[in-house]
Design a protein around this motif. Structure first.
Motif, mmCIF file in Angstrom:
data_model
loop_
_atom_site.group_PDB
_atom_site.id
_atom_site.type_symbol
_atom_site.label_atom_id
_atom_site.label_comp_id
_atom_site.label_asym_id
_atom_site.label_seq_id
_atom_site.Cartn_x
_atom_site.Cartn_y
_atom_site.Cartn_z
ATOM 1 N N PHE A 72 0.812 -1.214 0.000
ATOM 2 C CA PHE A 72 0.000 0.000 0.000
ATOM 3 C C PHE A 72 0.851 1.273 0.000
ATOM 4 O O PHE A 72 0.755 2.074 -0.922
ATOM 5 N N SER A 73 1.674 1.500 1.008
ATOM 6 C CA SER A 73 2.505 2.708 1.000
ATOM 7 C C SER A 73 3.507 2.679 -0.144
ATOM 8 O O SER A 73 4.023 3.727 -0.552
ATOM 9 N N THR A 74 3.776 1.501 -0.696
ATOM 10 C CA THR A 74 4.677 1.380 -1.841
ATOM 11 C C THR A 74 4.146 2.149 -3.043
ATOM 12 O O THR A 74 4.906 2.504 -3.944
ATOM 13 N N HIS A 75 2.837 2.376 -3.074
ATOM 14 C CA HIS A 75 2.210 3.125 -4.160
ATOM 15 C C HIS A 75 1.431 4.324 -3.606
ATOM 16 O O HIS A 75 0.430 4.749 -4.184
ATOM 17 N N ASP A 76 1.893 4.824 -2.466
ATOM 18 C CA ASP A 76 1.383 6.083 -1.897
ATOM 19 C C ASP A 76 -0.044 6.017 -1.387
ATOM 20 O O ASP A 76 -0.727 7.054 -1.301
ATOM 21 N N PHE A 77 -0.525 4.823 -1.036
ATOM 22 C CA PHE A 77 -1.831 4.742 -0.377
ATOM 23 C C PHE A 77 -1.701 5.240 1.053
ATOM 24 O O PHE A 77 -0.671 5.072 1.709
ATOM 25 N N ARG A 78 -2.776 5.839 1.537
ATOM 26 C CA ARG A 78 -2.822 6.356 2.894
ATOM 27 C C ARG A 78 -4.065 5.830 3.602
ATOM 28 O O ARG A 78 -5.055 5.483 2.975
ATOM 29 N N GLU A 79 -3.986 5.811 4.921
ATOM 30 C CA GLU A 79 -5.141 5.459 5.744
ATOM 31 C C GLU A 79 -5.268 6.493 6.849
ATOM 32 O O GLU A 79 -4.273 6.854 7.499
ATOM 33 N N HIS A 80 -6.490 6.969 7.059
ATOM 34 C CA HIS A 80 -6.720 7.901 8.149
ATOM 35 C C HIS A 80 -6.548 7.158 9.476
ATOM 36 O O HIS A 80 -6.800 5.952 9.554
ATOM 37 N N PRO A 81 -6.107 7.853 10.548
ATOM 38 C CA PRO A 81 -5.912 7.175 11.837
ATOM 39 C C PRO A 81 -7.135 6.393 12.286
ATOM 40 O O PRO A 81 -8.280 6.805 12.060
ATOM 41 N N LEU A 82 -6.887 5.279 12.922
ATOM 42 C CA LEU A 82 -7.946 4.401 13.410
ATOM 43 C C LEU A 82 -8.374 4.866 14.788
ATOM 44 O O LEU A 82 -7.618 4.738 15.757
ATOM 45 N N ARG A 83 -9.585 5.383 14.870
ATOM 46 C CA ARG A 83 -10.093 5.925 16.126
ATOM 47 C C ARG A 83 -11.412 5.249 16.513
ATOM 48 O O ARG A 83 -12.284 5.861 17.137
ATOM 49 N N PHE A 84 -11.543 3.996 16.136
ATOM 50 C CA PHE A 84 -12.743 3.227 16.480
ATOM 51 C C PHE A 84 -12.319 1.807 16.821
ATOM 52 O O PHE A 84 -11.210 1.375 16.515
ATOM 53 N N ALA A 85 -13.231 1.080 17.446
ATOM 54 C CA ALA A 85 -12.920 -0.267 17.918
ATOM 55 C C ALA A 85 -12.646 -1.220 16.749
ATOM 56 O O ALA A 85 -13.184 -1.033 15.649
ATOM 57 N N PRO A 86 -11.814 -2.228 16.952
ATOM 58 C CA PRO A 86 -11.610 -3.245 15.919
ATOM 59 C C PRO A 86 -12.945 -3.796 15.425
ATOM 60 O O PRO A 86 -13.889 -3.980 16.207
ATOM 61 N N THR A 87 -13.029 -4.051 14.139
ATOM 62 C CA THR A 87 -14.307 -4.394 13.499
ATOM 63 C C THR A 87 -14.553 -5.889 13.387
ATOM 64 O O THR A 87 -15.534 -6.312 12.785
ATOM 65 N N TYR A 88 -13.696 -6.699 13.968
ATOM 66 C CA TYR A 88 -13.781 -8.157 13.910
ATOM 67 C C TYR A 88 -13.214 -8.693 15.221
ATOM 68 O O TYR A 88 -12.315 -8.063 15.776
ATOM 69 N N LYS A 89 -13.681 -9.715 15.840
ATOM 70 C CA LYS A 89 -14.703 -10.655 15.434
ATOM 71 C C LYS A 89 -15.828 -10.586 16.448
ATOM 72 O O LYS A 89 -15.667 -10.951 17.595
ATOM 73 N N TYR A 90 -17.001 -10.135 15.969
ATOM 74 C CA TYR A 90 -18.186 -10.006 16.794
ATOM 75 C C TYR A 90 -19.068 -11.256 16.694
ATOM 76 O O TYR A 90 -19.002 -12.007 15.712
ATOM 77 N N ALA A 91 -19.906 -11.429 17.698
ATOM 78 C CA ALA A 91 -21.008 -12.380 17.572
ATOM 79 C C ALA A 91 -22.062 -11.729 16.682
ATOM 80 O O ALA A 91 -22.344 -10.534 16.811
ATOM 81 N N THR A 92 -22.620 -12.477 15.745
ATOM 82 C CA THR A 92 -23.618 -11.896 14.839
ATOM 83 C C THR A 92 -24.872 -11.502 15.614
ATOM 84 O O THR A 92 -25.232 -12.120 16.623
ATOM 85 N N ASN A 93 -25.507 -10.433 15.115
ATOM 86 C CA ASN A 93 -26.717 -9.884 15.744
ATOM 87 C C ASN A 93 -26.467 -9.526 17.211
ATOM 88 O O ASN A 93 -27.328 -9.711 18.072
ATOM 89 N N SER A 94 -25.289 -9.024 17.470
ATOM 90 C CA SER A 94 -24.910 -8.686 18.841
ATOM 91 C C SER A 94 -23.883 -7.565 18.812
ATOM 92 O O SER A 94 -23.231 -7.336 17.790
ATOM 93 N N ASP A 95 -23.746 -6.850 19.927
ATOM 94 C CA ASP A 95 -22.707 -5.832 20.028
ATOM 95 C C ASP A 95 -21.505 -6.333 20.820
ATOM 96 O O ASP A 95 -20.653 -5.556 21.241
ATOM 97 N N LYS A 96 -21.414 -7.646 20.996
ATOM 98 C CA LYS A 96 -20.339 -8.239 21.786
ATOM 99 C C LYS A 96 -19.323 -8.946 20.895
ATOM 100 O O LYS A 96 -19.684 -9.581 19.900
ATOM 101 N N TYR A 97 -18.063 -8.833 21.297
ATOM 102 C CA TYR A 97 -17.026 -9.632 20.662
ATOM 103 C C TYR A 97 -17.162 -11.089 21.114
ATOM 104 O O TYR A 97 -17.801 -11.380 22.131
#
Length: 244
Positions: A124-149
């Protein structure tokens, strides 16, 4: 991949699902380079000729696309999807879970495989891709239909499933020609969309000069995006949907 032109600005959106499993960071990096070097839009499919004065640059030498356009032959590229990068394999799950509970996203970022790959010019950075800072909880691995990991489930439920360590699997990165000014307005996850063990991520990006892009062209490209990712957008309540 889909592509379009908004006035004088060429735009490409790449949706990718890279190699799975925590230990295969090398496979994910290799997937990235394979897409960059081999994926090609053939001439004759939609708009295909580079117009006079386009800021697009020729494909990198390794790109196998000789009679069309590669991913990098666009002024702006958005790269999104389940990129499957996890936290470093030598970091104990207990350490990751502790940091997730504390919402210590700066420490988690330092342990993230994609951040490491970009810092060391492996992908990614090899071709100048950027990512905005991560300011939210990890998006994996949740129980489906739930707000719990997974790790937050009752013990009897844990025993019936394979428990995975949390991770920022779902990412949105971008690159733009140096003549184009980009401003990130929002970068967030959508925990309300709970029908999967992943949570989607959205990026609101302003490309200057948007005043030169006819409203009809913006709507047209928005329809293409919604056709490609409509199931996710449909599940997001209106007051939480990206504005642009």
């Amino acid at each position: 991949c889909i592509r379009d032109r908004l006035e004088s600005t060429s735009l490409c959106v790449v949706g990718a699902h890279l190699a799975a499993h925590r230990g295969d960071v090398g496979g994910r990096n290799a997937n990235y380079h394979s897409i960059v070097e081999r994926d090609c839009f053939r001439r004759g499919l939609g708009w295909s000729q580079k117009e006079e004065g386009s800021r697009s640059v020729p494909s990198y030498e390794k790109n196998a696309c000789r009679d069309g356009f590669g991913v990098l032959d666009h002024d702006v590229v958005l790269w999104l999807g389940d990129l499957n990068y996890r936290f470093q394999a030598d970091v104990p799950d207990e350490r990751v879970i502790e940091l997730v509970r504390r919402k210590d996203y700066d420490s988690l970022t330092r342990l993230d495989q994609l951040c490491d790959a970009m810092a060391n010019n492996k992908a990614f950075s090899t071709h100048d891709f950027r990512e905005h800072p991560l300011r939210f909880a990890p998006t994996y691995k949740y129980a489906t239909n739930s707000d719990k990991y997974d790790f937050e489930l009752p013990q009897e439920e844990k025993e019936r499933r394979k428990i995975r360590c949390p991770a920022w699997c779902d990412r949105v990165l971008f690159r733009a020609d140096t003549t184009i000014r980009t401003v990130v307005r929002s970068h967030r996850s959508f925990p309300v969309v709970d029908t999967s063990d992943h949570r989607p991520v959205g990026l609101e990006l302003t490309i200057q000069d948007p005043s030169k892009i006819p409203e009809s062209r913006i709507r047209s490209f928005g329809k293409k995006i919604r056709r490609s990712f409509g199931r996710v957008f449909a599940a997001i309540p209106e007051d939480q949907s990206p504005k642009n």
